[in-house]
Design an enzyme around this catalytic site. Structure first.
Site, PDB file in Angstrom:
ATOM      1  N   HIS A 124     -25.876  42.420 -28.654  1.00  9.39           N
ATOM      2  CA  HIS A 124     -26.361  42.610 -27.291  1.00  9.39           C
ATOM      3  C   HIS A 124     -25.175  42.468 -26.349  1.00  9.39           C
ATOM      4  O   HIS A 124     -24.344  41.578 -26.516  1.00  9.39           O
ATOM      5  CB  HIS A 124     -27.426  41.559 -26.940  1.00  9.39           C
ATOM      6  CG  HIS A 124     -28.279  41.948 -25.775  1.00  9.39           C
ATOM      7  ND1 HIS A 124     -27.793  41.993 -24.484  1.00  9.39           N
ATOM      8  CD2 HIS A 124     -29.573  42.320 -25.699  1.00  9.39           C
ATOM      9  CE1 HIS A 124     -28.772  42.370 -23.667  1.00  9.39           C
ATOM     10  NE2 HIS A 124     -29.861  42.579 -24.379  1.00  9.39           N
TER      11      HIS A 124
ATOM     12  N   ASP B 246     -35.259  42.693 -30.219  1.00 11.91           N
ATOM     13  CA  ASP B 246     -35.965  43.822 -30.835  1.00 11.91           C
ATOM     14  C   ASP B 246     -36.149  43.668 -32.338  1.00 11.91           C
ATOM     15  O   ASP B 246     -37.092  44.225 -32.904  1.00 11.91           O
ATOM     16  CB  ASP B 246     -35.200  45.126 -30.571  1.00 11.91           C
ATOM     17  CG  ASP B 246     -35.140  45.484 -29.106  1.00 11.91           C
ATOM     18  OD1 ASP B 246     -36.220  45.560 -28.493  1.00 11.91           O
ATOM     19  OD2 ASP B 246     -34.045  45.682 -28.574  1.00 11.91           O
TER      20      ASP B 246
END
Length: 371
Positions: A256, A307
């Protein structure tokens, strides 16, 4: 002027809604760990909109408003029935939310009280729309929302047509809390850019849904589930992932931009995945996910983001992968609308510049002389 690709590291605005500092995510200054463990999604939505946790009366009033606004116009349902059955669900959601503005008499009312009401209305109606889209794709009639249920419980009820179990309700509610806001991400920025022109809230949320539709933002959990389906069995994980790594292919659900030491939300979804698997006596998806994590973290140093485990969580809740990103939208609309409200407090149109790198000193050439 010097361009920064992807605006990485550029501070575009100030905000009091959420922050990410040294890998710690907070909503209104409250650590996401604290909220995930103790708060319900409706409390978090109130916190994002109004800057504080609600007292008992305020929470009761909000739940009553959500009940009132949850049904969607029958004309919108009839319109949704005309969508192609195989249409991308996010594209359908984008169209339906845009159409919602046509049925709201206050759509263009820019007063603070009206915009707060629109935020609550959108939060109430997105779950109804997503559930209706799912059932229509299956050739079934939509199920109307029930009064007195939480957003998580009502959504599962409208999907299935039966009362969900407490473990499923708790899992989805916590997932909604974890996805509610994430500072100035792509979809939130898109919403703020749109409403900075003094366009309406529905336009801002429609822009946000369009940004969330992209696989580099909201569609990663669908890609994770496709990967798990392709792998098929636990004993196939190692060979599948190693081949991907050898070919330098991207493994979705890892890394990320704003977290260098891991996404703080991922641990809650991992725990949910395990608990749901144990409840169903089928931990295959969880076990596969853990093996993938061990390989990616061990070889690439990348840790799972929000996710990665959400894919197995939603699947174990009986939710098809086409709804993963729309569920993201159900949660994130609380953050989008909070940012829209904040943008309008001290608004200035968002209009950055572009560094020009094209040709210079060119002249007009008459058409008869062009090659």
């Amino acid at each position: 002027m010097t361009a920064t690709k992807g605006l990485e590291g550029i501070v575009a605005t100030t905000s009091t809604i959420s922050s990410i500092v040294d890998g710690v995510l907070t909503y209104r200054g409250i650590d996401i760990d604290d909220l995930a463990l103790h708060a319900g999604f409706e409390e978090v939505a109130y916190l994002l909109w109004f800057g504080k946790l609600p007292n008992a009366q305020e929470l009761s009033d909000l739940r009553q408003d959500l009940d009132t606004f949850a049904p969607i116009p029958q004309l919108l349902i009839e319109q949704m029935k005309l969508y192609p059955k195989d249409v991308n669900t996010m594209a359908a959601l984008r169209s339906a939310v845009s159409a919602l503005a046509l049925y709201d008499e206050e759509a263009d009312d820019v007063s603070r009280s009206s915009n707060e009401k629109k935020a609550i209305r959108l939060q109430a109606q997105l779950p109804t729309i997503v559930a209706a889209l799912s059932r229509l794709r299956q050739g079934k009639e939509p199920i109307a929302p029930q009064k007195g249920l939480s957003i998580a419980e009502n959504f599962l009820y409208m999907l299935r047509g039966e009362q969900p179990d407490e473990t499923s309700i708790k899992a989805l509610d916590q997932a909604l809390v974890l996805h509610a806001d994430h500072e100035l991400n792509a979809s939130t920025f898109a919403a703020r850019v749109t409403v900075a022109t003094l366009s309406d809230m529905y336009s801002g949320v429609t822009s946000a849904i369009g940004a969330l539709k992209g696989p580099l933002h909201g569609g990663a959990n669908e890609a994770v589930m496709r990967m798990l389906d392709e792998i098929g069995e636990v004993d196939q994980v190692e060979s599948y992932i190693q081949e991907k790594l050898n070919n330098r292919e991207k493994i979705m659900g890892f890394g990320h931009r704003v977290y260098k030491n891991g996404d703080p939300r991922a641990k809650f979804l991992q725990k949910m995945s395990r608990e749901l698997g144990e409840m169903k006596n089928d931990t295959k998806l969880y076990t596969m996910s853990v093996k993938i994590e061990d390989m990616i973290t061990g070889q690439k140093g990348l840790k799972p983001n929000v996710d990665f485990y959400s894919a197995s969580v939603y699947t174990q809740l009986g939710i098809e992968s086409e709804l993963f990103t729309p569920i993201f939208a159900i949660s994130r609309v609380s953050g989008w609308t909070a940012h829209i409200l904040e943008q309008w407090v001290d608004n200035r149109i968002i209009r950055p510049r572009a560094e020009y790198i094209g040709l210079t000193d060119q002249k007009y050439i008459p058409i008869e002389l062009r090659a």
